[in-house]
Design an enzyme around this catalytic site. Structure first.
Site, short mmCIF file in Angstrom:
data_model
loop_
_atom_site.label_atom_id
_atom_site.label_comp_id
_atom_site.label_asym_id
_atom_site.label_seq_id
_atom_site.Cartn_x
_atom_site.Cartn_y
_atom_site.Cartn_z
N ASN A 57 59.81 3.58 59.97
CA ASN A 57 59.68 4.15 61.37
C ASN A 57 58.01 4.59 61.63
OD1 ASN A 57 60.41 5.91 59.20
ND2 ASN A 57 59.99 7.78 60.72
N THR A 92 85.91 15.71 68.55
CA THR A 92 86.28 15.00 69.84
C THR A 92 85.00 14.02 70.08
OG1 THR A 92 87.46 16.72 70.71
CG2 THR A 92 86.72 15.21 72.28
N ALA A 116 71.50 8.84 63.75
CA ALA A 116 71.36 8.28 62.59
C ALA A 116 71.15 9.31 61.30
CB ALA A 116 70.04 7.45 62.57
N CYS A 145 59.41 13.55 63.56
CA CYS A 145 59.82 14.47 62.59
C CYS A 145 58.82 15.23 61.77
CB CYS A 145 60.96 13.83 61.74
SG CYS A 145 62.22 12.75 62.63
N1 PLP Z 1 65.80 6.87 60.38
C1 PLP Z 1 64.69 6.38 61.06
C2 PLP Z 1 64.13 5.15 60.42
C3 PLP Z 1 64.26 6.70 62.22
O1 PLP Z 1 63.22 6.48 62.85
C4 PLP Z 1 64.80 8.11 62.75
C5 PLP Z 1 64.47 8.80 63.88
O2 PLP Z 1 63.50 9.17 64.02
C6 PLP Z 1 66.17 8.57 62.19
C7 PLP Z 1 66.48 7.80 60.86
C8 PLP Z 1 66.86 9.82 62.59
O3 PLP Z 1 67.49 9.46 63.59
P1 PLP Z 1 68.31 10.23 64.60
O4 PLP Z 1 67.23 11.04 65.37
O5 PLP Z 1 69.23 9.54 65.63
O6 PLP Z 1 69.14 11.44 63.67
#
Ligand code: PLP
Length: 375
Positions: free
Chosen positions: A148, A236, A71, A323
């Protein structure tokens, strides 16, 4: 008993996903860009099937899916990819994921105006403020569909309508929404959407950007090379990862209502049990408009850091988002919904997933309550 209750950070890989990935890893190792032989054709076919499953899970056409590394990369492509557009104004909410906030900061540094719309105490975007912000010509509105940390689900229909009326593109971060409720991006009128495999019981390191035809026409690549993914994401393709992602998405399309029932029941049970054992416990966010499985809670007077440290070897919980825990930063989301410093320090997140059991929830609720009493 060891219990994983951090499913908003990441999810265990479904055994059916592992099985399909293993097949792709062992047998069908070809490069889907090798157009001259059967090994390449086989790999291309696997990617095609996965793309169809991913598209179906979000209500999109296969052409609208651009595979990425997750993401975060999809968000980078959705926003940085619009850097050449003439209208240089972006709006996002105050409770976006760091990926959106940081990419928008980068856009600001390169001359874009970035406006931030606040949320109320439940984490719902102030639609009047958004409407007013949209009075100035705006390129893009970027919104986290389901948060999140606190799980709040936004009124996507209303936001999409406002964007359409004012001619702004809408980018949704659906990373946490996918797999929790059924939705159809085309029907919702969304232009861009970012999501990730590892939040839906697929492997890490793979995700996708959904981009409607109109949005795709405006996007510029941020990674250059062999022109894969129709020139928008060179490199790739991660075939085993994409196969796993596709399998995970396929399972969602087949089993979402069963998953909703199970996770919904477990979430209610956890909520009820914790309230019974810790009557003073409080829920952060919106009690109604929230994703199943997510409980962001606080126990007045109990430091969540201490609670989590005591539980860490047996129960996986989180202080905010994965994070943020890594960078040790205080939660901007809890701040945005008006929590004081002390309340933020008391807050922790439970993320229940589809592999959790009734027995685990009962055990975890008791353990959390007992541990809280020792602090
Ligand atoms: N957006 C949201 C709402 C998320 O919860 C996360 C993951 O923690 C991300 C983006 C980032 O996703 P990714 O770990 O696939 O880069």
């Amino acid at each position: 008993m060891k219990i994983y209750l951090d499913n908003n950070a990441t999810t265990p890989v479904d055994p059916r996903v592992v099985m399909e990935m293993e097949r792709a890893l062992k047998g069908e190792f070809g490069n889907p860009a090798s157009v001259a032989h059967a090994w390449g054709w086989q790999a291309e076919e696997l990617v095609k099937i996965a793309r169809e499953k991913v598209a179906k899970a979000i209500g999109a056409k296969t052409n609208d899916i651009i595979f990425t590394s997750g993401a975060t990369e999809a968000i980078n492509l959705a926003i940085l990819g619009l850097r050449k557009e003439k209208t240089r104004r972006i709006i996002h909410s105050s409770i976006e994921h760091k990926a959106v906030i940081d990419v928008c900061e980068e856009m600001r540094r390169s001359g874009f105006e970035v406006r931030i719309v606040p949320v109320n105490h439940l984490g719902l975007i102030d639609l009047d403020k958004l409407r007013r912000e949209l009075n100035s010509p705006t390129l893009l509105v970027s919104i986290i569909a389901a948060n999140n940390e606190i799980g709040t689900i936004q009124d996507i229909k209303a936001i999409s309508k406002l964007c359409k009326e004012r001619g702004a593109l809408l980018h949704l971060d659906i990373t946490q929404l996918l797999g929790k409720v059924k939705f159809n991006l085309e029907e919702l009128g969304v232009d861009l959407a970012s999501f990730s495999s590892h939040k839906i019981y697929g492997p890490k390191g793979v995700g996708a950007l959904y981009a409607s035809t109109q949005a795709r026409d405006k996007l510029q690549p941020i990674i250059f090379g062999g022109g894969h993914e129709r020139g928008l994401r060179s490199g790739t393709l991660n075939v085993p990862g994409i196969v796993g992602f596709g399998t995970a998405a396929g399972i969602l399309s087949e089993e979402l209502s069963k998953i909703e029932n199970h996770v919904g029941r477990l979430t209610e049970l956890m909520d009820r049990e914790l309230r019974r054992q810790i009557p003073e416990i409080k829920l952060n966010g919106d009690p109604k408009n929230r994703i199943l499985g997510n409980l962001n809670l606080r126990i007045p007077g109990i430091n969540a850091g201490q609670l989590l440290a005591k539980l860490g070897t047996t129960i996986a919980l989180s202080s905010s988002s994965a994070c943020l825990s890594q960078t040790g930063g205080a939660s901007h989301v809890l701040k945005a919904i008006g929590l004081t410093r002390q309340e933020r320090d008391e807050s922790f997140r439970i993320g229940i997933g589809r592999f959790n059991t009734v027995e685990e929830i009962g055990f975890a609720a008791e353990k959390i309550a007992l541990t809280a009493k020792t602090i």
